[in-house]
Design a protein around this motif. Sequence first.
Motif, PDB file in Angstrom:
ATOM      1  N   LYS A   2       0.856  -1.189   0.000  1.00 22.52           N
ATOM      2  CA  LYS A   2       0.000   0.000   0.000  1.00 22.52           C
ATOM      3  C   LYS A   2       0.896   1.245   0.000  1.00 22.52           C
ATOM      4  O   LYS A   2       1.721   1.438   0.894  1.00 22.52           O
ATOM      5  CB  LYS A   2      -0.909   0.001   1.226  1.00 22.52           C
ATOM      6  N   ILE A   3       0.716   2.065  -1.035  1.00 27.92           N
ATOM      7  CA  ILE A   3       1.600   3.213  -1.257  1.00 27.92           C
ATOM      8  C   ILE A   3       0.787   4.491  -1.338  1.00 27.92           C
ATOM      9  O   ILE A   3      -0.241   4.544  -2.030  1.00 27.92           O
ATOM     10  CB  ILE A   3       2.419   3.024  -2.538  1.00 27.92           C
ATOM     11  N   LEU A   4       1.253   5.531  -0.652  1.00 28.80           N
ATOM     12  CA  LEU A   4       0.658   6.854  -0.752  1.00 28.80           C
ATOM     13  C   LEU A   4       1.586   7.733  -1.575  1.00 28.80           C
ATOM     14  O   LEU A   4       2.784   7.804  -1.295  1.00 28.80           O
ATOM     15  CB  LEU A   4       0.468   7.467   0.626  1.00 28.80           C
ATOM     16  N   VAL A   5       1.057   8.377  -2.602  1.00 28.16           N
ATOM     17  CA  VAL A   5       1.847   9.258  -3.457  1.00 28.16           C
ATOM     18  C   VAL A   5       1.294  10.670  -3.337  1.00 28.16           C
ATOM     19  O   VAL A   5       0.158  10.927  -3.752  1.00 28.16           O
ATOM     20  CB  VAL A   5       1.828   8.808  -4.932  1.00 28.16           C
ATOM     21  N   CYS A  25       0.184  -2.789  -6.959  1.00 35.12           N
ATOM     22  CA  CYS A  25       0.211  -2.052  -5.700  1.00 35.12           C
ATOM     23  C   CYS A  25      -1.142  -1.377  -5.489  1.00 35.12           C
ATOM     24  O   CYS A  25      -1.837  -1.041  -6.450  1.00 35.12           O
ATOM     25  CB  CYS A  25       1.299  -0.981  -5.721  1.00 35.12           C
ATOM     26  N   LYS A  26      -1.508  -1.181  -4.249  1.00 38.23           N
ATOM     27  CA  LYS A  26      -2.677  -0.381  -3.912  1.00 38.23           C
ATOM     28  C   LYS A  26      -2.206   1.035  -3.649  1.00 38.23           C
ATOM     29  O   LYS A  26      -1.395   1.271  -2.749  1.00 38.23           O
ATOM     30  CB  LYS A  26      -3.395  -0.958  -2.691  1.00 38.23           C
ATOM     31  N   VAL A  27      -2.684   1.979  -4.443  1.00 36.42           N
ATOM     32  CA  VAL A  27      -2.134   3.333  -4.455  1.00 36.42           C
ATOM     33  C   VAL A  27      -3.193   4.353  -4.050  1.00 36.42           C
ATOM     34  O   VAL A  27      -4.322   4.331  -4.563  1.00 36.42           O
ATOM     35  CB  VAL A  27      -1.591   3.700  -5.849  1.00 36.42           C
ATOM     36  N   THR A  28      -2.821   5.238  -3.139  1.00 35.66           N
ATOM     37  CA  THR A  28      -3.635   6.399  -2.798  1.00 35.66           C
ATOM     38  C   THR A  28      -2.886   7.650  -3.235  1.00 35.66           C
ATOM     39  O   THR A  28      -1.692   7.803  -2.930  1.00 35.66           O
ATOM     40  CB  THR A  28      -3.921   6.478  -1.293  1.00 35.66           C
ATOM     41  N   VAL A  29      -3.548   8.530  -3.950  1.00 34.84           N
ATOM     42  CA  VAL A  29      -2.945   9.781  -4.423  1.00 34.84           C
ATOM     43  C   VAL A  29      -3.565  10.951  -3.665  1.00 34.84           C
ATOM     44  O   VAL A  29      -4.788  11.074  -3.593  1.00 34.84           O
ATOM     45  CB  VAL A  29      -3.161   9.963  -5.937  1.00 34.84           C
ATOM     46  N   LEU A  30      -2.699  11.788  -3.089  1.00 33.33           N
ATOM     47  CA  LEU A  30      -3.123  13.058  -2.514  1.00 33.33           C
ATOM     48  C   LEU A  30      -2.630  14.172  -3.422  1.00 33.33           C
ATOM     49  O   LEU A  30      -1.432  14.268  -3.679  1.00 33.33           O
ATOM     50  CB  LEU A  30      -2.548  13.262  -1.107  1.00 33.33           C
ATOM     51  N   ASP A  31      -3.528  14.999  -3.916  1.00 35.68           N
ATOM     52  CA  ASP A  31      -3.128  16.048  -4.862  1.00 35.68           C
ATOM     53  C   ASP A  31      -4.172  17.164  -4.849  1.00 35.68           C
ATOM     54  O   ASP A  31      -5.367  16.896  -4.783  1.00 35.68           O
ATOM     55  CB  ASP A  31      -3.007  15.456  -6.274  1.00 35.68           C
ATOM     56  N   THR A  32      -3.724  18.407  -4.944  1.00 35.14           N
ATOM     57  CA  THR A  32      -4.667  19.526  -5.025  1.00 35.14           C
ATOM     58  C   THR A  32      -5.380  19.569  -6.372  1.00 35.14           C
ATOM     59  O   THR A  32      -6.397  20.237  -6.513  1.00 35.14           O
ATOM     60  CB  THR A  32      -3.939  20.876  -4.837  1.00 35.14           C
ATOM     61  N   LYS A  33      -4.808  18.889  -7.360  1.00 31.65           N
ATOM     62  CA  LYS A  33      -5.355  18.852  -8.722  1.00 31.65           C
ATOM     63  C   LYS A  33      -5.426  20.247  -9.344  1.00 31.65           C
ATOM     64  O   LYS A  33      -6.333  20.541 -10.139  1.00 31.65           O
ATOM     65  CB  LYS A  33      -6.721  18.161  -8.752  1.00 31.65           C
TER      66      LYS A  33
END
Length: 284
Positions: A2-5, A25-33
Amino acid sequence: MKILVTGGCGYVGTILVQKLLKLKCKVTVLDTKWFGDFLKPHKNLKKIKYDIRNIKNYSFKNYDTIIHLASIANDPMSELDHSLSWDVGTLSTFNILQQARKDKVKNFIYASSGSVYGVKKEKFVHEKLKLEPISLYNKTKMCSERIILSFKNDMNIKIIRPATVCGYSPRMRFDLSVNALTSSAFFKKRITVHGGSQIRPNIHIEDLSDLYIYILEKKTNGIIFNAGFENLSIKKIAQTVQKFIDSEIVFQKNTNDPRSYRLDSSKLLSTGFKPKKKVSNAIA
């Protein structure tokens, strides 16, 4: 895994996240976009519109790895708002690390910059040389690095100092040297070069994305790694672009860009990493 990008919707993040998903991989993305979202839906992908300045409210429990890409992306943008640049680039990095330590995250990979060395005369700019950043963007990266190093006993830390990135991404950037010159040649049939003798180290976006995965999967001695494989003058890059696109090169003597530096990536190459792409691939 589990990866946070952070910054996963950005230029490099968009390519990296796709590669991580292919590895299951299980991916979570944090982004203001701020610049949109070009990531296609995927069963193992979670996308959250999020400002990392509020990171104290986010839990990292159950994540194995944080790949921290988010920042104000270049020199001109950093200069627009100094406080914002420090908040996003450095203070938020510190807060992420504090929360990661609390939540027992094992791995932390940071996207720094090869420009932290400043203007160097040395032919081989290696990791042991003194950092002498000349812009606010470079300074936020250098200070973030030093904060990150203070957490090295709490988690597995890796700091990558990439060269100027080039190549295609669905979330495209045209402010980077190879991309900018190629775009100018294609759309205007004219490449304006200010100066031209300035040296830029380069790395293809595919190689940089592969590197983040490589450094995660492979145990390597050392924490900080340069990542740049072609040290070329702006003039040489323009001439290479011209081989692909029928265009005129116009040289202007005056330039307000003093940045000129090389990167030596022998340390990284000694681990077994092998780049697969060149500047010519990016132009094509």
